[in-house]
Design a protein around this motif. Sequence first.
Motif, PDB file in Angstrom:
ATOM      1  N   GLN A   1      11.446  -0.711 -18.506  1.00 17.66           N
ATOM      2  CA  GLN A   1      11.833  -0.503 -17.038  1.00 17.66           C
ATOM      3  C   GLN A   1      11.068  -0.950 -15.900  1.00 17.66           C
ATOM      4  O   GLN A   1      11.280  -1.493 -14.923  1.00 17.66           O
ATOM      5  N   VAL A   2       9.775  -0.597 -16.316  1.00 21.56           N
ATOM      6  CA  VAL A   2       8.705  -0.981 -15.367  1.00 21.56           C
ATOM      7  C   VAL A   2       8.600  -2.912 -15.313  1.00 21.56           C
ATOM      8  O   VAL A   2       8.456  -3.350 -14.309  1.00 21.56           O
ATOM      9  N   ALA A   3       8.569  -3.053 -16.480  1.00 23.97           N
ATOM     10  CA  ALA A   3       8.491  -4.617 -16.796  1.00 23.97           C
ATOM     11  C   ALA A   3       9.626  -5.339 -16.043  1.00 23.97           C
ATOM     12  O   ALA A   3       9.372  -6.368 -15.273  1.00 23.97           O
ATOM     13  N   GLU A   4      10.855  -4.929 -16.223  1.00 23.68           N
ATOM     14  CA  GLU A   4      12.106  -5.317 -15.488  1.00 23.68           C
ATOM     15  C   GLU A   4      11.923  -5.352 -13.959  1.00 23.68           C
ATOM     16  O   GLU A   4      12.265  -6.292 -13.307  1.00 23.68           O
ATOM     17  N   ARG A   5      11.286  -4.054 -13.308  1.00 18.20           N
ATOM     18  CA  ARG A   5      11.565  -4.159 -12.008  1.00 18.20           C
ATOM     19  C   ARG A   5      10.139  -4.581 -11.267  1.00 18.20           C
ATOM     20  O   ARG A   5      10.141  -4.619 -10.184  1.00 18.20           O
ATOM     21  N   THR A   6       9.131  -4.966 -12.199  1.00 17.33           N
ATOM     22  CA  THR A   6       7.910  -5.704 -11.464  1.00 17.33           C
ATOM     23  C   THR A   6       8.019  -7.163 -11.689  1.00 17.33           C
ATOM     24  O   THR A   6       7.381  -7.999 -11.018  1.00 17.33           O
ATOM     25  N   GLY A   7       8.535  -7.650 -12.821  1.00 14.17           N
ATOM     26  CA  GLY A   7       8.641  -9.037 -13.120  1.00 14.17           C
ATOM     27  C   GLY A   7       7.418  -9.303 -14.268  1.00 14.17           C
ATOM     28  O   GLY A   7       7.380 -10.389 -14.668  1.00 14.17           O
ATOM     29  N   LEU A   8       6.674  -8.348 -14.295  1.00 12.72           N
ATOM     30  CA  LEU A   8       5.551  -8.252 -15.358  1.00 12.72           C
ATOM     31  C   LEU A   8       6.229  -8.236 -16.783  1.00 12.72           C
ATOM     32  O   LEU A   8       6.970  -7.295 -16.905  1.00 12.72           O
ATOM     33  N   SER A   9       5.340  -8.750 -17.707  1.00 14.92           N
ATOM     34  CA  SER A   9       5.803  -8.405 -19.176  1.00 14.92           C
ATOM     35  C   SER A   9       5.183  -7.164 -19.583  1.00 14.92           C
ATOM     36  O   SER A   9       4.134  -6.705 -18.890  1.00 14.92           O
TER      37      SER A   9
ATOM     38  N   GLY B   1       3.730   9.325 -27.565  1.00 16.95           N
ATOM     39  CA  GLY B   1       2.644   8.580 -26.965  1.00 16.95           C
ATOM     40  C   GLY B   1       3.269   7.635 -26.076  1.00 16.95           C
ATOM     41  O   GLY B   1       2.244   6.464 -25.582  1.00 16.95           O
ATOM     42  N   ARG B   2       4.254   7.446 -25.550  1.00 19.74           N
ATOM     43  CA  ARG B   2       5.024   6.290 -24.989  1.00 19.74           C
ATOM     44  C   ARG B   2       4.675   6.529 -23.494  1.00 19.74           C
ATOM     45  O   ARG B   2       4.422   7.706 -22.910  1.00 19.74           O
ATOM     46  N   ARG B   3       4.375   5.464 -22.925  1.00 18.44           N
ATOM     47  CA  ARG B   3       3.877   5.526 -21.158  1.00 18.44           C
ATOM     48  C   ARG B   3       4.945   5.902 -20.303  1.00 18.44           C
ATOM     49  O   ARG B   3       6.172   5.427 -20.589  1.00 18.44           O
ATOM     50  N   VAL B   4       4.597   6.732 -19.569  1.00 16.39           N
ATOM     51  CA  VAL B   4       5.663   7.328 -18.660  1.00 16.39           C
ATOM     52  C   VAL B   4       5.228   6.894 -17.047  1.00 16.39           C
ATOM     53  O   VAL B   4       4.375   7.529 -16.794  1.00 16.39           O
ATOM     54  N   TYR B   5       5.859   5.860 -16.561  1.00 15.73           N
ATOM     55  CA  TYR B   5       5.365   5.485 -15.030  1.00 15.73           C
ATOM     56  C   TYR B   5       6.275   6.183 -13.975  1.00 15.73           C
ATOM     57  O   TYR B   5       7.344   6.460 -14.378  1.00 15.73           O
ATOM     58  N   THR B   6       5.678   6.530 -12.895  1.00 12.11           N
ATOM     59  CA  THR B   6       6.466   6.679 -11.642  1.00 12.11           C
ATOM     60  C   THR B   6       6.606   5.819 -10.883  1.00 12.11           C
ATOM     61  O   THR B   6       5.994   4.639 -10.988  1.00 12.11           O
ATOM     62  N   GLN B   7       7.453   6.039  -9.778  1.00 13.31           N
ATOM     63  CA  GLN B   7       7.710   5.129  -8.556  1.00 13.31           C
ATOM     64  C   GLN B   7       6.364   4.668  -7.993  1.00 13.31           C
ATOM     65  O   GLN B   7       6.135   3.486  -7.818  1.00 13.31           O
ATOM     66  N   ARG B   8       5.596   5.539  -8.112  1.00 13.04           N
ATOM     67  CA  ARG B   8       4.060   5.240  -7.211  1.00 13.04           C
ATOM     68  C   ARG B   8       3.224   4.162  -8.112  1.00 13.04           C
ATOM     69  O   ARG B   8       2.896   3.113  -7.367  1.00 13.04           O
ATOM     70  N   ASP B   9       3.563   4.356  -9.567  1.00 11.26           N
ATOM     71  CA  ASP B   9       2.879   3.217 -10.120  1.00 11.26           C
ATOM     72  C   ASP B   9       3.406   1.895  -9.913  1.00 11.26           C
ATOM     73  O   ASP B   9       2.835   0.778 -10.072  1.00 11.26           O
ATOM     74  N   VAL B  10       4.722   1.709  -9.788  1.00 13.48           N
ATOM     75  CA  VAL B  10       5.719   0.528  -9.544  1.00 13.48           C
ATOM     76  C   VAL B  10       5.118   0.040  -8.337  1.00 13.48           C
ATOM     77  O   VAL B  10       4.769  -1.191  -8.188  1.00 13.48           O
ATOM     78  N   ASP B  11       5.013   0.762  -7.259  1.00 13.49           N
ATOM     79  CA  ASP B  11       4.566   0.413  -5.956  1.00 13.49           C
ATOM     80  C   ASP B  11       3.050  -0.209  -5.976  1.00 13.49           C
ATOM     81  O   ASP B  11       2.855  -1.368  -5.440  1.00 13.49           O
ATOM     82  N   TRP B  12       2.444   0.564  -6.585  1.00 14.27           N
ATOM     83  CA  TRP B  12       0.861   0.077  -6.899  1.00 14.27           C
ATOM     84  C   TRP B  12       0.765  -1.219  -7.532  1.00 14.27           C
ATOM     85  O   TRP B  12       0.250  -2.367  -6.983  1.00 14.27           O
ATOM     86  N   LEU B  13       1.655  -1.430  -8.734  1.00 12.93           N
ATOM     87  CA  LEU B  13       1.602  -2.498  -9.439  1.00 12.93           C
ATOM     88  C   LEU B  13       2.197  -3.775  -8.738  1.00 12.93           C
ATOM     89  O   LEU B  13       1.580  -4.990  -8.604  1.00 12.93           O
ATOM     90  N   ARG B  14       3.316  -3.522  -7.648  1.00 14.11           N
ATOM     91  CA  ARG B  14       3.855  -4.432  -6.720  1.00 14.11           C
ATOM     92  C   ARG B  14       2.400  -4.961  -5.923  1.00 14.11           C
ATOM     93  O   ARG B  14       2.312  -6.247  -5.475  1.00 14.11           O
ATOM     94  N   MET B  15       1.866  -4.245  -5.582  1.00 16.22           N
ATOM     95  CA  MET B  15       0.639  -4.568  -4.643  1.00 16.22           C
ATOM     96  C   MET B  15      -0.250  -5.216  -5.474  1.00 16.22           C
ATOM     97  O   MET B  15      -0.779  -6.403  -4.881  1.00 16.22           O
TER      98      MET B  15
END
Lengths: 129, 129
Positions: A7-15, A38-52
Amino acid sequence: MGLSIGQVAERTGLSVHALRFYEKEGILAHQVHRGPGGRRVYTQRDVDWLRMCIMLRMSGMPVPEIRRYTDLVRQGDGNELQRLDILKEHQDRVRQQMVQLQECMDLITHKVGIYQDYVNSIAPRAVGQ
Amino acid sequence: MGLSIGQVAERTGLSVHALRFYEKEGILAHQVHRGPGGRRVYTQRDVDWLRMCIMLRMSGMPVPEIRRYTDLVRQGDGNELQRLDILKEHQDRVRQQMVQLQECMDLITHKVGIYQDYVNSIAPRAVGQ
DNA sequence: GCTTGACCTAGAGTCGGCTCTACTTCGTAG
DNA sequence: CTACGAAGTAGAGCCGACTCTAGGTCAAGC
């Protein structure tokens, strides 16, 4: 609220590869925590950081420097001056880049103009026929 | 009028390695001819061409595309439309780059502003003491 | 109970654009 | 004549930023 790596890949455009790579490189400000299996769980905050981070990368900041900045953020209050330094330095580099790019643009535009005129002077009367 | 590879390196800012590399990659419009001992002899025209190539590279045109363009120039008159296409396409990409870079700049400037305010609000009274 | 699909790790591979190495050949200066 | 510096060639190496592979786990659906 918890997002999978896909999902994070989708909304950031990163692979997904890039996401794991960024994490390994330590450019996530907050440790990504793990869900069942053991799966990664990202938050919206992570997505925002990634966008930066994406913005910083796009403007040519190398991964190691993003890491330096991230480390400061992770360490918490008290090092704002150092963060500011990193940002200002980068700002300067981006400014220079923009100037250079504008110079290139001017040259290209100049050449496009010349070729356009030439091409117009050769072909266009045929268009009218 | 004839320049050695070292002189060309000096006045273009490219390394001698890069100059040989560019030649091997076929991005010199006119064949560099050779002096005694097989040494390259460049003309001012070569330097001018190289300077343009540097602009194209700086703005992100990949070497293979510079070669395509160079090939057209080498082939001589009649393909101006194709040259124009290459330049226009590149112009578009540069335009996009500039927009992106401006977006990054805006974000960075925003953050710099925030940190600057914060740092000012903490330290400056000490400066007066 | 078997397949599928999304995820995991560690580590190898890729790509572009140089950069460097190894070795040779000159021409000039000491 | 020896050494030096600036050239030459062919090809290996490097760096950054991903990208991909191999092999494995796990939950859900048929």
